[in-house]
Scaffold this active site. Structure first.
Site, PDB file in Angstrom:
ATOM      1  N   ASP A 467      34.892 -31.656 -20.922  1.00 15.90           N
ATOM      2  CA  ASP A 467      35.378 -30.090 -20.963  1.00 15.90           C
ATOM      3  C   ASP A 467      35.022 -29.616 -22.285  1.00 15.90           C
ATOM      4  OD1 ASP A 467      35.094 -27.287 -20.868  1.00 15.90           O
ATOM      5  OD2 ASP A 467      37.144 -27.849 -18.939  1.00 15.90           O
ATOM      6  N   HIS A 468      34.252 -28.609 -22.993  1.00 13.59           N
ATOM      7  CA  HIS A 468      33.950 -28.327 -24.587  1.00 13.59           C
ATOM      8  C   HIS A 468      35.168 -27.287 -24.489  1.00 13.59           C
ATOM      9  CE1 HIS A 468      32.262 -29.851 -28.084  1.00 13.59           C
ATOM     10  NE2 HIS A 468      30.860 -30.235 -27.660  1.00 13.59           N
ATOM     11  N   ARG A 469      35.758 -26.725 -23.612  1.00 19.29           N
ATOM     12  CA  ARG A 469      36.063 -25.644 -23.627  1.00 19.29           C
ATOM     13  C   ARG A 469      37.602 -26.428 -24.126  1.00 19.29           C
ATOM     14  NH1 ARG A 469      36.634 -23.181 -17.983  1.00 19.29           N
ATOM     15  NH2 ARG A 469      36.909 -24.486 -17.998  1.00 19.29           N
TER      16      ARG A 469
END
Length: 497
Positions: A467-469
């Protein structure tokens, strides 16, 4: 339907283990149900005779809805049953078969007043059954009424019958109730005008479903089962004996396409329920909520495979199932300690990143009911042998459909072993609520650089979706590199702990 825990609000009835008229004892398995997380066997909270099966297999039933009626004081004698559930909503026919006249009159006025009258009538008389301890999570006060509309008798119409179309005789058209209808007992329909009344063909729901699929008119089948019940063999025999009774084409014309095998449908439709529905919803939510990216790494795992061969000969580890997945799981817990961000989660409602100080390691398991992701609690605290035992127990329960609901929630990071299907690599989708998932490909023997020379080595491809968040590319790369370092040189794990 009892409350099966974990906030589940419904379950699908898979199959009945009893039939109407069967005698059941306390805690006998009466049905198998499937929730969005696992398959569960329901025990009977009553002893007595099965009066009615209120739900057909394949039906999704809300928690609290009645599914079975048990007569705890059947006609023919016998002492009252001395054990029952605490007014469980599963078995719902403990009241006398003939209600008092006052209660019947009240029931005709309104369901609410009928319930009140029934409660007050039973409060003044001692109950012949005694309470017992609940046998399943969620048993409690009965919800609603146990009655359902009775089947309407079907008229047999005079005149020649046309070719069967796979459907039973049509019900008479609805008519406005007559003033005399209010004087009939609840659930009893008025006899149809013209023609005699015939009973619905006697059979069980699975057989009725088979007849529908094959287009067999049950009214034309003679039952060979007990008391004339139509069996599965009766339906199949009818289909093969008289192909004209089978319709695999349009349900309106009774024809079947040329060269189509008798009794074979042109397409199958499977209702999306249980695990499959829950998995689909979770994957859609994951794919369109979290920005996901994947990094890959191909590793020489020959040293790990050699280590496993040595460990399997160790007497201290005898009987334990040590596999490459076991070492990968241990490598993940070690790598998480160095890059804890991959073990975190995004809390949209609170606007926070939550960082657990434990590793609940999920293992994606393909089962006959669909994909399950049970997890090993506190996997980071287990040594290699204990981790092997936990993974073996987890996968066996998942495939048997006996995974407890608690094992399906609370995961922090997941491993999916696509290599068992012969797949080299893939881009897995995140398990909802997690920020990383590691896919392990198949082990392949390939030419590989080893000690400044080309040698035939065992290599495997690792893929990490994140998850790039929560996780940056650098953190994801460091994590997969650490996992690969353990597999390429298991001794390096001592320096990484």
């Amino acid at each position: 339907m009892p409350d099966l825990g974990e906030g589940l609000t419904e379950a699908e009835l898979v199959s009945w283990e009893v039939a109407e008229g069967d005698t059941v004892v306390l805690n006998q398995v009466i049905a198998e149900v499937e929730t969005a997380k696992a398959a569960v066997q329901l025990p009977s909270p009553y002893a007595g005779v099965v009066a009615r099966l209120l739900v057909e297999p394949g039906t999704t039933v809300p928690v609290g809805s009645p599914i079975l009626a048990v007569d705890t004081a059947p006609a023919g004698g016998g002492a009252p049953v001395s054990a029952r559930a605490e007014a469980s909503p599963v078995a719902v026919s403990a009241a006398p078969a003939s209600p008092p006249a006052a209660a019947t009159a009240t029931a005709e006025r309104s369901p609410a007043s009928a319930h009140a009258a029934s409660s007050s009538a039973s409060a003044g008389a001692p109950s012949p059954v005694a309470a017992r301890t609940s046998v399943l999570v969620g048993y409690g006060p009965a919800v609603g009424t146990t009655d359902r509309p009775r089947r309407r008798p079907r008229p047999s119409r005079p005149g020649p019958s046309g070719p069967p179309t796979g459907r039973g005789p049509a019900d008479p058209p609805p008519t406005a109730p007559s003033p005399t209808d209010h004087a009939r007992p609840s659930g009893q329909a008025a006899p149809p005008a013209g023609g005699t009344v015939t009973e619905r063909p006697r059979t069980h729901p699975p057989v009725r479903k088979l007849a529908h699929e094959l287009g067999v008119d049950l009214t034309s089948v003679a039952g060979t089962g007990p008391d004339g019940v139509i069996t599965r063999d009766d339906v199949l025999a009818r289909a093969h004996r008289d192909p004209g009774a089978v319709s695999t084409g349009s349900p309106t014309d009774g024809r079947r396409p040329p060269d189509a095998p008798v009794g074979s449908p042109r397409e199958d439709r499977t209702p999306v329920t249980g695990v499959r529905r829950r998995t689909a919803a979770a994957m859609v939510a994951s794919a369109f909520t979290a920005p996901q990216a994947t990094v890959f790494l191909t590793v020489d795992v020959t040293p790990t495979l050699e280590l496993l061969d040595d460990l399997r000969r160790d007497r201290a580890l005898a009987g334990r199932r040590l596999t490459l997945l076991t070492v990968v799981a241990k490598a993940v817990t070690i790598a998480v300690a160095r890059t804890p961000e991959v073990n975190a989660r995004w809390d949209e409602a609170a606007g926070e990143i939550v960082q657990p100080h434990y590793v609940n390691l999920g293992i994606a398991a393909a089962t006959p009911r669909g994909l399950l992701v049970p997890n090993v609690k506190d996997a980071d605290r287990l040594h290699l042998g204990a981790l092997a035992d936990a993974l073996t127990d987890l996968t066996e329960h998942a495939r048997a459909g006996t995974t407890p609901p608690g094992a399906l929630v609370g995961g922090t990071i997941t491993i999916t072993n696509v290599g068992v299907f012969g797949i080299d690599a893939g881009t897995p989708i995140l398990n909802p609520g997690e920020s990383a998932i590691l896919a392990v490909g198949a082990v392949r023997r390939r030419p590989w650089e080893h000690r400044d020379a080309i040698a035939l080595r065992s290599v495997v491809t690792l893929a990490v979706t994140f998850d790039h968040r929560v996780v940056d590319g650098e953190q994801a790369a460091r994590f997969v590199s650490d996992v690969g370092a353990v597999l390429a040189n298991p001794g390096s794990a001592l320096a990484m702990v």
